[in-house]
Design a protein around this motif. Sequence first.
Motif, PDB file in Angstrom:
ATOM      1  N   ALA A 256       0.843  -1.212   0.000  1.00 46.06           N
ATOM      2  CA  ALA A 256       0.000   0.000   0.000  1.00 46.06           C
ATOM      3  C   ALA A 256       0.869   1.249   0.000  1.00 46.06           C
ATOM      4  O   ALA A 256       0.575   2.227  -0.703  1.00 46.06           O
ATOM      5  CB  ALA A 256      -0.919  -0.013   1.221  1.00 46.06           C
ATOM      6  N   LEU A 260       1.044   4.100  -3.322  1.00 44.63           N
ATOM      7  CA  LEU A 260       0.746   5.539  -3.249  1.00 44.63           C
ATOM      8  C   LEU A 260       1.811   6.400  -3.932  1.00 44.63           C
ATOM      9  O   LEU A 260       1.571   7.576  -4.208  1.00 44.63           O
ATOM     10  CB  LEU A 260       0.594   5.966  -1.777  1.00 44.63           C
ATOM     11  N   LEU A 288      -3.948   1.564   4.117  1.00 48.60           N
ATOM     12  CA  LEU A 288      -4.044   2.813   3.340  1.00 48.60           C
ATOM     13  C   LEU A 288      -4.407   4.043   4.186  1.00 48.60           C
ATOM     14  O   LEU A 288      -3.755   5.085   4.065  1.00 48.60           O
ATOM     15  CB  LEU A 288      -5.031   2.637   2.171  1.00 48.60           C
ATOM     16  N   HIS A 291      -1.457   5.436   5.922  1.00 51.81           N
ATOM     17  CA  HIS A 291      -0.513   6.113   5.016  1.00 51.81           C
ATOM     18  C   HIS A 291      -1.071   7.462   4.582  1.00 51.81           C
ATOM     19  O   HIS A 291      -0.338   8.451   4.518  1.00 51.81           O
ATOM     20  CB  HIS A 291      -0.230   5.243   3.788  1.00 51.81           C
ATOM     21  N   TRP A 292      -2.363   7.492   4.268  1.00 49.42           N
ATOM     22  CA  TRP A 292      -2.984   8.754   3.833  1.00 49.42           C
ATOM     23  C   TRP A 292      -2.861   9.817   4.931  1.00 49.42           C
ATOM     24  O   TRP A 292      -2.697  10.992   4.642  1.00 49.42           O
ATOM     25  CB  TRP A 292      -4.457   8.528   3.459  1.00 49.42           C
TER      26      TRP A 292
END
Length: 440
Positions: A256, A260, A288, A291-292
């Motif tokens: 993931a 990105l 995700l 990470h976002w």
Amino acid sequence: MPNVSFHALSQLDVASRAALMRRSETDLSGFMEKAAPIIEAVRTEGDAALVRFARDLDKADLDAARLKVSPAEFDAAFGMVDEDVVAAIRFGIDNIRRFHEEQKPEAMWLKEMRPGAYAGDRFTPIRSVALYVPRGKGAFPSVTMMTAVPAVVAGVPELAIMTPPAADGSVDAATLVAARLAGVETVYKCGGAQAVAAVAYGTETIRPALKIVGPGSPWVVAAKRLLAGVIDPGLPAGPSEAIILADDSVHGGLAALDLLIEAEHGPDSSAYLVTHSRRVTEEALAALPEHWARMTDQRVAFSTAVLTGACGGIVLTASIEESYRFINDYAPEHLEILSTDPFAHLGHITEAAEILMGPHTPVSIGNFGLGPNAVLPTSRWARTCGPLSVTDFVKRSSIGYVTATAYPEFARHARTLARYEGFSSHEHAVSDVRDRYLVR
Ligand SMILES: NC(=O)c1ccc[n+]([C@@H]2O[C@H](COP(=O)([O-])OP(=O)(O)OC[C@H]3O[C@@H](n4cnc5c(N)ncnc54)[C@H](O)[C@@H]3O)[C@@H](O)[C@H]2O)c1
Ligand SMILES: N[C@H](CO)Cc1c[nH]c[nH+]1
Ligand SMILES: [Zn+2]
């Protein structure tokens, strides 16, 4: 959590599977329609059009006298860039230069084809090449390094960088640092379709070039297509794209993280995680949001648009073999093989412009200067061409030399084929008519 596009490949019908091959640049007709009048304005009005488009499209206040970056702007740039950025640029340039020097072909080779008959190739630099360095959805000193270094290694005598101006009429400072350190001192504040037109036709300020290389938005790609009869448009490098291939040996959170990388370039990028592992899929989806949460709002918006849209997401395959087939069909710009044994997969992949191997080689490391060129063909062109290289900055002439010893046999066969093809002068030139002049 945004709804990430998910495709169980074996359950897709032919049309849905074909749709996965789409990129944002698959249909450029809208961009081409709007780029055509821009190109025509530059052809007929020159600098005045460039100044107008800088104002209208880049919101930059410029006049013709400021289109070219001055030596003082170059000097000032070095004072504006942090030392660690300069060090990273120097590190990247050093690797990229060493890689491309290795790649540079010998100036000439000749082989004795038959006793007394020689043939080979000679490589000479292209006289003038423009290097496109994008700016807008990011600043790209790395693209400056990737385009300028091989051009300088190839010995191109006339190089110019084309890059969009910021609103204050400046060029990104690190781009200027990278340009000077790579050996290019001509930089024009001009981007998009108008930049391609400017170097294709030339303006009062900008000298025309024989070729333009470098990546860009669909505006740049569309203009290159429209001007392909006027300037050599180089390899087709449009919006960035990547596939992360993960086998069962890695954590999905890592997949993931790397998915990105290219997804954050812009909403027009493409990015897929391809895996046959349900565990990897679930771990990736779970990771995700984390990470976002570490990304800027703009990059979250771009990558979310990609991963929830028609050009990104997760492809779950039935087997590693099906993953290979999908990747070879897709022909990605960047491919990352996430596996503890990446070399076990390498032989199965034939269509990818860049293949980065193992958990310690994320796409970022290729982007910023491992050595190989990160200007790469997009939109499935990896099926026919590869990364930008020294050979994009040279052209090849073939060389032939037949001595008196070898001549009779070549002449005899040439006469036969000339007669068959119906070319009388071709035949006479290798007949006894020639012998009359040769024997003195
Ligand atoms: N394939 C590769 O090797 C590679 C490498 C780096 C970046 N990229 C890609 O390059 C692209 C860079 O895009 P960017 O936007 O940051 O920079 P860009 O310089 O390519 O495009 C910006 C320019 O587009 C023009 N433009 C913008 N809106 C317009 C409009 N409405 N009408 C006419 N012209 C318009 C303007 O002139 C502007 O200066 C991204 O898609 C990125 O993914 C690809
Ligand atoms: N991924 C791009 C090529 O597709 C190169 C790049 C430069 N900076 C960030 N990314
Ligand atoms: Zn990138």
